[in-house]
Design an enzyme around this catalytic site. Structure first.
Site, PDB file in Angstrom:
ATOM      1  N   ARG A 168       4.407 -14.214 -16.405  1.00  0.00           N
ATOM      2  CA  ARG A 168       4.349 -14.872 -17.717  1.00  0.00           C
ATOM      3  C   ARG A 168       3.243 -14.265 -18.576  1.00  0.00           C
ATOM      4  O   ARG A 168       3.383 -14.124 -19.793  1.00  0.00           O
ATOM      5  CB  ARG A 168       4.114 -16.381 -17.543  1.00  0.00           C
ATOM      6  CG  ARG A 168       5.347 -17.104 -17.005  1.00  0.00           C
ATOM      7  CD  ARG A 168       4.990 -18.496 -16.523  1.00  0.00           C
ATOM      8  NE  ARG A 168       4.272 -19.263 -17.516  1.00  0.00           N
ATOM      9  CZ  ARG A 168       3.359 -20.201 -17.230  1.00  0.00           C
ATOM     10  NH1 ARG A 168       3.066 -20.493 -15.973  1.00  0.00           N
ATOM     11  NH2 ARG A 168       2.741 -20.849 -18.187  1.00  0.00           N
ATOM     12  N   SER A 183       3.439 -25.388 -13.337  1.00  0.00           N
ATOM     13  CA  SER A 183       2.467 -24.507 -12.677  1.00  0.00           C
ATOM     14  C   SER A 183       1.259 -25.330 -12.200  1.00  0.00           C
ATOM     15  O   SER A 183       0.861 -25.277 -11.030  1.00  0.00           O
ATOM     16  CB  SER A 183       2.033 -23.424 -13.675  1.00  0.00           C
ATOM     17  OG  SER A 183       0.874 -22.766 -13.260  1.00  0.00           O
ATOM     18  N   LYS A 187       0.320 -26.819  -7.959  1.00  0.00           N
ATOM     19  CA  LYS A 187      -0.919 -26.576  -7.201  1.00  0.00           C
ATOM     20  C   LYS A 187      -1.544 -27.892  -6.738  1.00  0.00           C
ATOM     21  O   LYS A 187      -2.041 -28.006  -5.624  1.00  0.00           O
ATOM     22  CB  LYS A 187      -1.900 -25.759  -8.041  1.00  0.00           C
ATOM     23  CG  LYS A 187      -1.430 -24.301  -8.152  1.00  0.00           C
ATOM     24  CD  LYS A 187      -2.286 -23.469  -9.050  1.00  0.00           C
ATOM     25  CE  LYS A 187      -1.973 -23.680 -10.497  1.00  0.00           C
ATOM     26  NZ  LYS A 187      -1.850 -22.536 -11.351  1.00  0.00           N
TER      27      LYS A 187
END
Ligand code: URA
Length: 433
Positions: A168, A183, A187
């Site tokens: 990206r 994203s 995590k």
């Protein structure tokens, strides 16, 4: 299934199925889907967006692309906090012992990373002897015993996100709400949290500069967290100027200690109490946000939060005497005052310029392997709304080299002044539940 059909479907604005999202993410992680097809899908998502279901599926597919941390051996509801990042953000260092002191287990996995200053681990490593190296059994034992441990990132967490984020970065698809939200949340979820408190920054020094964009990102992340069974909430906080007065690793640790003593700048203390109250509430240690806040104020007033900090530092081989004697933290050789070039009320402090100035002094890494100097940084004396006379110090550089006129100039250029009255900025803009 063919990747070209998945791309075409998203290009035409249709909703992807769970299987199609998995096919793309798994294929990309194991190399069966090439970069050019994944970039086409990222661009299609950029323009066509994703529904909440698609965003949750994308997040889960990225979580399952690698290791997941199992925190089930740790008693209680594990609440993690994530900040989208800003200059002078030292909240984790004060917040972790603060909420641990009221019984919230804090099992924190942190990184170093690039940036204006180091990450939480670098900051903690400015405490002499402090170590984040430990095996999983020790980590779990420390959290169960002391309610707090911080470990360096290990394992292969969310490899799909790592690969996609790099892609990206070079295909102009970073700035997409569904891609950013999945994203970040992948995590957090892979790190094993039961509940998540998000601090989404807004303003000139933030990733999201506009309030409506920051709100949109916060709402997207909260929706993903909830649909994947994690109690999630977000606050939107100000990043139109650096947080607190210090930027630099040891300097920020000092400021975090002040907050736990009931001192320190109002904005850092208030942000810690706001985020902390939400964490205590999500951990079900209080029946309301107000009660949670009272508990936090109590452990600051009775010294329990400071005791937890000392125990935590000692358990990780650091010198706990820095809490009572912060002058034992690394200290820069030169203290150089930066003077205001004109009189007036501070109307702007461009956070990124101050951050870059700290990095030029050596407080942060410009490249992955660069060494950082834990002692150096910047202490601000004036914030937005403060009046300054020409020649008065607006900041002090803490440097380990003498010739830093170029850094003084950067700090001067970050400040703007006006003759008009300037209202102080709000700290918290919104709470998203
Ligand atoms: N931070 C992340 O972790 N991911 C993004 O996509 C953007 C910022």
């Amino acid at each position: 299934m063919r990747m070209v059909d998945v791309i075409e479907k998203k290009r035409d604005g249709l909703k992807l199925t769970k299987e199609e999202i998995r096919f793309a993410v798994e294929g990309y992680t194991n190399g069966k889907v090439p970069d050019y097809q994944m970039s086409a899908l990222a661009m299609a998502i950029f323009f066509q967006d994703m529904t909440t279901d698609e965003r949750a599926e994308l997040t889960l597919a990225m979580v399952e692309s690698g290791d997941q941390i199992d925190l089930s051996a740790i008693e209680g509801i594990k609440v993690d906090k994530h900040s989208t990042g800003g200059v002078g953000d030292k909240t984790t260092i004060a917040l972790a012992p603060l909420v641990a002191a009221v019984g919230v287990p804090v099992a924190k996995m942190s990184g170093r990373g690039l940036g204006h200053t180091g990450g939480t681990i670098d900051k903690l490593e400015s405490i002499p002897g402090f170590s984040v190296e430990m095996d999983t059994a020790t980590f779990q034992e420390l959290v169960n015993h002391n309610k707090l441990a911080v470990v360096g990132q290990t394992g292969n967490l969310t490899p799909a996100d790592k690969k996609l984020y790099s892609l990206r970065d070079v295909t102009a698809t970073v700035n997409s709400i569904p891609l950013i939200a999945s994203s970040i949340m992948s995590k957090k979820i892979a790190s094993g949290a039961d509940a998540i408190v998000l601090d989404v920054k807004t303003g000139s020094g933030a990733f999201m500069k506009e309030l409506d964009q920051s709100k949109e990102l916060a709402e997207a992340m909260v929706a993903i967290g909830k649909s994947l069974g994690r109690d999630t909430m977000a606050i939107i906080s100000d990043m139109n100027q650096p947080l607190g007065l210090t930027i630099g690793n040891a300097l920020e640790v000092k400021e975090a200690i002040e907050v736990l003593k009931g001192e320190g700048p109002d904005d850092v203390r208030e942000l810690c109490l706001t985020l902390g109250s939400q964490m205590v509430y999500l951990a079900k240690k209080a029946a309301s946000i107000e009660e949670a806040r009272q508990q936090l104020e109590e452990v600051i007033a009775n010294g329990e939060a400071l005791n937890v900090l000392k125990t935590f530092i000692k358990a990780q081989h650091g010198d706990p005497s820095i809490v009572d004697s912060p002058e034992k933290l690394p200290e820069a050789t030169y203290k150089i005052a930066v003077h205001a070039k004109q009189s007036g009320t501070v109307s702007e402090i461009v956070a990124n310029k101050i951050g870059t100035a700290a990095m030029v002094l050596g407080a942060g890494r410009a490249t992955k392997d660069a060494q950082i100097d834990l002692a150096v940084g910047i202490v601000l004396h004036k914030k937005i709304g403060d009046y300054v006379e020409a020649g008065e110090p607006i900041a002090t550089l803490h440097a380990n080299k003498e010739n830093v006129e170029h850094v003084s100039k950067m700090v001067q250029e970050a400040y703007s002044f006006t003759e008009q009255k300037v209202e102080k900025l709000p700290l918290i803009y919104d709470v998203i539940q």
